[in-house]
Design a protein around this motif. Structure first.
Motif, PDB file in Angstrom:
ATOM      1  N   ARG A 302       8.637  19.175 -55.729  1.00  0.00           N
ATOM      2  CA  ARG A 302       7.652  18.282 -56.354  1.00  0.00           C
ATOM      3  C   ARG A 302       6.239  18.645 -55.920  1.00  0.00           C
ATOM      4  O   ARG A 302       5.297  18.611 -56.727  1.00  0.00           O
ATOM      5  CB  ARG A 302       7.965  16.832 -55.994  1.00  0.00           C
ATOM      6  CG  ARG A 302       9.209  16.276 -56.664  1.00  0.00           C
ATOM      7  CD  ARG A 302       9.289  14.765 -56.497  1.00  0.00           C
ATOM      8  NE  ARG A 302       9.431  14.391 -55.088  1.00  0.00           N
ATOM      9  CZ  ARG A 302      10.584  14.284 -54.457  1.00  0.00           C
ATOM     10  NH1 ARG A 302      11.720  14.520 -55.096  1.00  0.00           N
ATOM     11  NH2 ARG A 302      10.628  13.931 -53.175  1.00  0.00           N
ATOM     12  N   THR A 305       5.281  21.938 -57.873  1.00  0.00           N
ATOM     13  CA  THR A 305       5.200  21.881 -59.336  1.00  0.00           C
ATOM     14  C   THR A 305       4.261  20.797 -59.852  1.00  0.00           C
ATOM     15  O   THR A 305       3.686  20.951 -60.932  1.00  0.00           O
ATOM     16  CB  THR A 305       6.597  21.675 -59.937  1.00  0.00           C
ATOM     17  OG1 THR A 305       7.163  20.459 -59.407  1.00  0.00           O
ATOM     18  CG2 THR A 305       7.517  22.840 -59.601  1.00  0.00           C
ATOM     19  N   HIS A 306       4.097  19.725 -59.102  1.00  0.00           N
ATOM     20  CA  HIS A 306       3.252  18.617 -59.584  1.00  0.00           C
ATOM     21  C   HIS A 306       1.874  18.593 -58.926  1.00  0.00           C
ATOM     22  O   HIS A 306       0.878  18.331 -59.602  1.00  0.00           O
ATOM     23  CB  HIS A 306       3.951  17.280 -59.369  1.00  0.00           C
ATOM     24  CG  HIS A 306       5.226  17.131 -60.148  1.00  0.00           C
ATOM     25  ND1 HIS A 306       5.279  17.171 -61.522  1.00  0.00           N
ATOM     26  CD2 HIS A 306       6.512  16.979 -59.732  1.00  0.00           C
ATOM     27  CE1 HIS A 306       6.519  17.027 -61.929  1.00  0.00           C
ATOM     28  NE2 HIS A 306       7.301  16.914 -60.866  1.00  0.00           N
ATOM     29  N   ARG A 307       1.838  18.861 -57.626  1.00  0.00           N
ATOM     30  CA  ARG A 307       0.550  18.801 -56.922  1.00  0.00           C
ATOM     31  C   ARG A 307      -0.069  20.177 -56.708  1.00  0.00           C
ATOM     32  O   ARG A 307      -1.211  20.282 -56.238  1.00  0.00           O
ATOM     33  CB  ARG A 307       0.727  18.084 -55.577  1.00  0.00           C
ATOM     34  CG  ARG A 307       1.265  16.673 -55.712  1.00  0.00           C
ATOM     35  CD  ARG A 307       0.922  15.807 -54.504  1.00  0.00           C
ATOM     36  NE  ARG A 307       1.371  16.397 -53.244  1.00  0.00           N
ATOM     37  CZ  ARG A 307       2.593  16.210 -52.727  1.00  0.00           C
ATOM     38  NH1 ARG A 307       3.482  15.480 -53.386  1.00  0.00           N
ATOM     39  NH2 ARG A 307       2.930  16.745 -51.566  1.00  0.00           N
TER      40      ARG A 307
END
Length: 383
Positions: A302, A305-307
């Motif tokens: 996470r 891929t997100h931050r």
């Protein structure tokens, strides 16, 4: 009553128009377009015709970079080989013999137009490490500033299976990114992409590929000619790579290079994608071969891929393969799915003692040099 439009200039469609007006264009030519029927020697009439077309474009003020296959093919005849060898060492021997002949032919042909060429030989390793990538870009920029026509090829004489681009179609697309090209032209022995086998009755030329969905019902096959390494699939992949940087690609035959460069309705144009990826990240994604794998936990997945964070030792749970610091590795989630690729800061032998621990803890235990990321976000691309 009909009007006479014979003297009316019809504007090229947008993507073809971009190729016609491109100020910086990368042109790739395959081995089969430069060699005779036997495939073992350069066919000078074909090479001269290509150079005539590129020189004409260069002399209009455009900058032209030529990515040329043909070194191995040019070395087959002198070595007494009937076809391209499979053994890497023999390919390298053929490239060593043929590269000089290929460059000499280009020097002679461009000199007839008052133009000078400069040879640039690359390996994937040369342009994925940060300092080498920057140097390669600087070299290209200076050559173009000086009015030189760069002739680019993979450095087959030293490239190993682990650090190869794999084919010059991919190399040409990546060079297009590196130099900020306005257009990419892929020249081959087939005049376009067809919706079936080109020689099959009823197969039709595909004039435009606007999105990846346009390829869903198209048969894409072929592994290249007897003297080349690419096929139609590698060309479609190259067009996709170029498109990720907003660069339109024209796929056509060497015989159609003049009308193709002028924006005529020949070959197949691949429209660029709406979103663009930074050049170096694209090199990491497409020009590297992973030497190993890092398995990370869900929290690290996470974070990456997100931050878009760096990968820290605390998120790594397992190591696979043997690699050194600076090598490319795949980063996988707990289920084995590859989520990213990056250049690792540690050798595989160093990592086991670091897993699951914070950088602050590692600095206290082993010294300040261990207070760093496993992979910095600038050296990481999400796949």
């Amino acid at each position: 009553m009909t009007s006479d439009t014979s003297d009316v200039e019809v504007a090229a469609p947008p993507h073809r128009g971009r190729i016609a007006t491109a100020q910086r264009v990368v042109v790739k030519v395959g081995s089969s377009s430069l060699t005779g029927a036997g495939g073992g020697r350069l066919h000078r009439p074909a090479l001269d015709a290509l150079v005539d077309a590129l020189a004409a474009r260069r002399l209009t003020g455009s900058q032209v970079l030529l990515v040329s296959s043909g070194a191995i093919a040019a070395g087959l005849g002198p070595l007494g080989l009937a076809k391209r060898p499979w053994e890497l060492a023999m390919q390298q021997a053929a490239a060593s013999v043929g590269q000089g002949a290929l460059l000499a032919a280009y020097q002679d042909a461009f000199a007839r137009h008052g133009l000078t060429v400069g040879q640039v030989l690359l390996t994937a390793d040369d342009v994925t490490r940060r300092s080498h990538y920057t140097n390669a870009k600087r070299t290209f920029d200076r050559l173009l500033e000086l009015g030189i026509v760069p002739v680019v090829n993979e450095n087959d004489t030293v490239a190993t299976q682990e650090i190869r681009f794999g084919d010059n179609d991919r190399l040409a697309a990546l060079v297009s990114h590196l130099v900020g090209a306005d257009a990419l032209v892929l020249l081959t022995d087939v005049d376009a992409l067809y919706d079936g086998a080109p020689r099959r009755a009823g197969s039709r030329r595909v004039p435009l590929v606007a999105t990846a969905a346009d390829l869903d019902d198209i048969e894409i096959g072929g592994t290249g000619s007897a003297v080349g390494s690419g096929g139609m699939l590698t060309k479609v992949e190259a067009a996709s790579i170029a498109g990720a940087a907003g660069i339109p690609t024209l796929l056509t035959s060497a015989e159609q290079v003049v009308p193709g460069l002028a924006g005529a309705d020949v070959g197949t144009v691949f429209a660029p994608s709406a979103t663009r990826r930074a050049s170096r990240k694209l090199w990491l994604a497409h020009a590297t071969t992973a030497r190993g794998r890092l398995v990370i936990d869900e929290g690290a997945v996470r974070a990456l891929t997100h931050r878009r964070t760096s990968l820290l030792p605390a998120g790594v749970v397992a190591i696979e393969g043997s690699f050194g610091g600076g090598d490319a590795v795949d980063v996988c989630g707990p289920d084995g799915t590859v989520v990213a690729r990056g250049l690792v800061n540690y050798a595989s032998a160093e990592l086991p003692k670091l897993l699951g621990r914070s950088t602050r803890e590692l600095a206290r235990a082993y010294g300040p040099e261990y207070e760093r990321e496993v992979i910095h976000r600038d050296d990481l691309v999400i796949l």
